[in-house]
Design a protein around this motif. Sequence first.
Motif, PDB file in Angstrom:
ATOM      1  N   LEU A  15       0.832  -1.213   0.000  1.00 21.26           N
ATOM      2  CA  LEU A  15       0.000   0.000   0.000  1.00 21.26           C
ATOM      3  C   LEU A  15       0.864   1.260   0.000  1.00 21.26           C
ATOM      4  N   LEU A  16       1.984   1.221   0.727  1.00 20.84           N
ATOM      5  CA  LEU A  16       2.881   2.368   0.764  1.00 20.84           C
ATOM      6  C   LEU A  16       3.485   2.624  -0.606  1.00 20.84           C
ATOM      7  N   LEU A  17       3.917   1.562  -1.299  1.00 21.55           N
ATOM      8  CA  LEU A  17       4.528   1.720  -2.622  1.00 21.55           C
ATOM      9  C   LEU A  17       3.531   2.255  -3.644  1.00 21.55           C
ATOM     10  N   VAL A  18       2.269   1.801  -3.529  1.00 21.60           N
ATOM     11  CA  VAL A  18       1.248   2.269  -4.481  1.00 21.60           C
ATOM     12  C   VAL A  18       0.922   3.740  -4.270  1.00 21.60           C
ATOM     13  N   GLN A  19       0.838   4.155  -3.009  1.00 21.34           N
ATOM     14  CA  GLN A  19       0.389   5.514  -2.720  1.00 21.34           C
ATOM     15  C   GLN A  19       1.517   6.536  -2.623  1.00 21.34           C
ATOM     16  N   ALA A  20       2.734   6.079  -2.349  1.00 22.22           N
ATOM     17  CA  ALA A  20       3.830   7.019  -2.121  1.00 22.22           C
ATOM     18  C   ALA A  20       4.039   8.005  -3.270  1.00 22.22           C
ATOM     19  N   PRO A  21       4.060   7.549  -4.539  1.00 22.65           N
ATOM     20  CA  PRO A  21       4.262   8.524  -5.619  1.00 22.65           C
ATOM     21  C   PRO A  21       3.201   9.620  -5.664  1.00 22.65           C
ATOM     22  N   LEU A  22       1.953   9.286  -5.286  1.00 21.71           N
ATOM     23  CA  LEU A  22       0.898  10.300  -5.296  1.00 21.71           C
ATOM     24  C   LEU A  22       1.196  11.414  -4.300  1.00 21.71           C
ATOM     25  N   PHE A  23       1.691  11.031  -3.125  1.00 22.76           N
ATOM     26  CA  PHE A  23       1.997  12.040  -2.107  1.00 22.76           C
ATOM     27  C   PHE A  23       3.289  12.777  -2.418  1.00 22.76           C
ATOM     28  N   VAL A  24       4.273  12.064  -2.974  1.00 20.67           N
ATOM     29  CA  VAL A  24       5.549  12.699  -3.316  1.00 20.67           C
ATOM     30  C   VAL A  24       5.341  13.778  -4.369  1.00 20.67           C
ATOM     31  N   LEU A  25       4.449  13.519  -5.319  1.00 17.38           N
ATOM     32  CA  LEU A  25       4.220  14.482  -6.396  1.00 17.38           C
ATOM     33  C   LEU A  25       3.578  15.766  -5.902  1.00 17.38           C
ATOM     34  N   LEU A  26       2.984  15.731  -4.711  1.00 17.62           N
ATOM     35  CA  LEU A  26       2.371  16.936  -4.158  1.00 17.62           C
ATOM     36  C   LEU A  26       3.396  17.861  -3.508  1.00 17.62           C
ATOM     37  N   LEU A  27       4.619  17.342  -3.310  1.00 17.74           N
ATOM     38  CA  LEU A  27       5.659  18.164  -2.699  1.00 17.74           C
ATOM     39  C   LEU A  27       6.177  19.182  -3.714  1.00 17.74           C
ATOM     40  N   GLY A  28       6.594  20.319  -3.245  1.00 20.90           N
ATOM     41  CA  GLY A  28       7.154  21.343  -4.120  1.00 20.90           C
ATOM     42  C   GLY A  28       6.077  22.112  -4.854  1.00 20.90           C
ATOM     43  N   PRO A  29       6.466  22.882  -5.887  1.00 21.50           N
ATOM     44  CA  PRO A  29       5.511  23.699  -6.647  1.00 21.50           C
ATOM     45  C   PRO A  29       4.433  22.848  -7.295  1.00 21.50           C
ATOM     46  N   LYS A  30       3.209  23.381  -7.282  1.00 22.79           N
ATOM     47  CA  LYS A  30       2.089  22.647  -7.872  1.00 22.79           C
ATOM     48  C   LYS A  30       1.571  23.424  -9.079  1.00 22.79           C
ATOM     49  N   PRO A  31       1.124  22.720 -10.126  1.00 23.12           N
ATOM     50  CA  PRO A  31       0.573  23.417 -11.284  1.00 23.12           C
ATOM     51  C   PRO A  31      -0.754  24.084 -10.944  1.00 23.12           C
ATOM     52  N   ALA A  32      -1.146  25.011 -11.762  1.00 27.49           N
ATOM     53  CA  ALA A  32      -2.430  25.682 -11.546  1.00 27.49           C
ATOM     54  C   ALA A  32      -3.556  24.651 -11.589  1.00 27.49           C
ATOM     55  N   GLY A  33      -4.468  24.765 -10.645  1.00 27.76           N
ATOM     56  CA  GLY A  33      -5.541  23.786 -10.540  1.00 27.76           C
ATOM     57  C   GLY A  33      -6.453  23.806 -11.753  1.00 27.76           C
ATOM     58  N   SER A  34      -6.893  22.639 -12.156  1.00 32.56           N
ATOM     59  CA  SER A  34      -7.798  22.523 -13.298  1.00 32.56           C
ATOM     60  C   SER A  34      -9.105  21.871 -12.910  1.00 32.56           C
ATOM     61  N   GLY A  35      -9.373  21.794 -11.638  1.00 35.93           N
ATOM     62  CA  GLY A  35     -10.635  21.230 -11.193  1.00 35.93           C
ATOM     63  C   GLY A  35     -10.489  19.830 -10.641  1.00 35.93           C
ATOM     64  N   PHE A  36     -11.514  19.426  -9.885  1.00 38.36           N
ATOM     65  CA  PHE A  36     -11.480  18.130  -9.204  1.00 38.36           C
ATOM     66  C   PHE A  36     -11.357  16.977 -10.187  1.00 38.36           C
ATOM     67  N   TRP A  37     -12.183  16.960 -11.232  1.00 41.13           N
ATOM     68  CA  TRP A  37     -12.186  15.825 -12.156  1.00 41.13           C
ATOM     69  C   TRP A  37     -10.871  15.710 -12.908  1.00 41.13           C
ATOM     70  N   PHE A  38     -10.274  16.830 -13.235  1.00 43.95           N
ATOM     71  CA  PHE A  38      -8.983  16.812 -13.922  1.00 43.95           C
ATOM     72  C   PHE A  38      -7.908  16.192 -13.017  1.00 43.95           C
ATOM     73  N   ASP A  39      -7.877  16.642 -11.773  1.00 48.20           N
ATOM     74  CA  ASP A  39      -6.881  16.106 -10.844  1.00 48.20           C
ATOM     75  C   ASP A  39      -7.155  14.637 -10.518  1.00 48.20           C
ATOM     76  N   LEU A  40      -8.431  14.262 -10.422  1.00 46.82           N
ATOM     77  CA  LEU A  40      -8.758  12.852 -10.181  1.00 46.82           C
ATOM     78  C   LEU A  40      -8.276  11.991 -11.347  1.00 46.82           C
ATOM     79  N   SER A  41      -8.448  12.495 -12.563  1.00 47.15           N
ATOM     80  CA  SER A  41      -7.974  11.758 -13.729  1.00 47.15           C
ATOM     81  C   SER A  41      -6.473  11.523 -13.662  1.00 47.15           C
ATOM     82  N   LEU A  42      -5.723  12.570 -13.282  1.00 49.80           N
ATOM     83  CA  LEU A  42      -4.272  12.415 -13.170  1.00 49.80           C
ATOM     84  C   LEU A  42      -3.916  11.417 -12.076  1.00 49.80           C
ATOM     85  N   ALA A  43      -4.618  11.478 -10.943  1.00 53.80           N
ATOM     86  CA  ALA A  43      -4.335  10.554  -9.844  1.00 53.80           C
ATOM     87  C   ALA A  43      -4.572   9.105 -10.272  1.00 53.80           C
ATOM     88  N   LEU A  44      -5.638   8.873 -11.040  1.00 47.06           N
ATOM     89  CA  LEU A  44      -5.911   7.525 -11.523  1.00 47.06           C
ATOM     90  C   LEU A  44      -4.812   7.049 -12.468  1.00 47.06           C
TER      91      LEU A  44
END
Length: 438
Positions: A15-44
């Motif tokens: 579970l840690l290996l599957v989820q770790a990249p999702l949390f790591v990618l949130l570190l540092g500068p974040k791109p301009a938000g494009s909405g919930f569905w857009f971000d959910l698509s990227l997370a999937l």
Amino acid sequence: MHPYLRATFWISLYLLLVQAPLFVLLLGPKPAGSGFWFDLSLALGFAATTMMAIMFLLTARFQRATAPFGIDLVYYFHRLTAIGAFAFATLHPLLLFREEPALLGVMRAGTLPLHLWTGLVAWMALAALMTSSLWRQQLCIHYDAWRVAHLLLALTALLFGTAHIVEVGHYTTGPWKTGLWLAIALSCLAVAVRVRLVKPLQLLRRPWRVIRVIEERGSAWTLVLRPEGHGGFRFLPGQFAWLTLRSSPFAMREHPFSISSSAAVPREIAFTIKELGNFTRRIGEIQVGERAWLDGPYGTFSIDISRAPGYIFVAGGVGIAPIMSMLRTLAERDDGRPLLLFYAYHTWERTTFREELEALRERLDLNIVYVLSEPPTDWTGERGLLREEIFARDLPADRAERECFICGPTLMITVAEQALARQGIPPTHIHSEIFDLV
């Protein structure tokens, strides 16, 4: 470490290996938000790629990691995980099309930019992988050809999926975030090299030799092997190994078979194999003196792991093989614990090991309930298919204290598991061996 603690550790690590990249990618500068569905698509999309990467680890046969579960259960989990990864990979573009319908126009135009082209190739490779795996037999794909294609499709899906993520650049800007995905892809390549190059090289140095070929009842054959120039390996009664015959260990033509011989005589290892599939239907042609290679032992389907004051065995067809290993081992040890075997087969004439099983009654406290779907006219035993009424009639009074081992066709396993549980045997005492791994 207790088996439950080890299992908890490996599940937590997954579970840690599957989820770790999702949390790591949130570190540092974040791109301009494009909405919930857009971000959910990227997370999937991120999750699907990570799950594909970890699937290389699931099938790498790391004995320490698979020991708490049994490799058959790990492979079954691999199949379910692959279905989940494909669902995520399919939802990823569908949600994007919902948010940005213009992407459909780009797709129809046929001039795809690199980031869309790599994503499309990754999805198509994953779709081909899923189709060929779930419906291999219906599509009449030869097992050996499927294994090679499976590896190539998996590598294609992962590498192009990683390239797609890097090309898109959302949440992956910066060299260290890009490096994260490259490291994931390279680690999977390293695992593939270990499994397909390093391990076969190790096996090549530890050959085995076929010393006996025994024809059994029921279109089954027993191959007895002896190590050549090395000490072989010790195994627990009921375990299995991957067997390579008439091919190099590099050829990806190994097949999993249960060991049917006694663990008390580890210098010789026997496999009882029924003529069923692409490889096994010619098993009787194997000659004494041929070389073989073994990768094992694997599995937790063993009386030496699940100790009890007595045992109940349920076998269907060639599923008797690992149970014979356990019975033979118990006989060699002069074990006096009570044993009960339910053995389902079509006809009495073709029942594998029937003579030896009768002889084992003299050496063990063994009761056998044969269940024949096509019994002879004078048959006085159980008839038809294995069902709960048979268990209800023949299970002992101390059933809840015994450990149960079931091996056979998938449908029979399901029926037996449910029936034994309804008859008062705790689910934690019921162990099944799934020998249809793919």
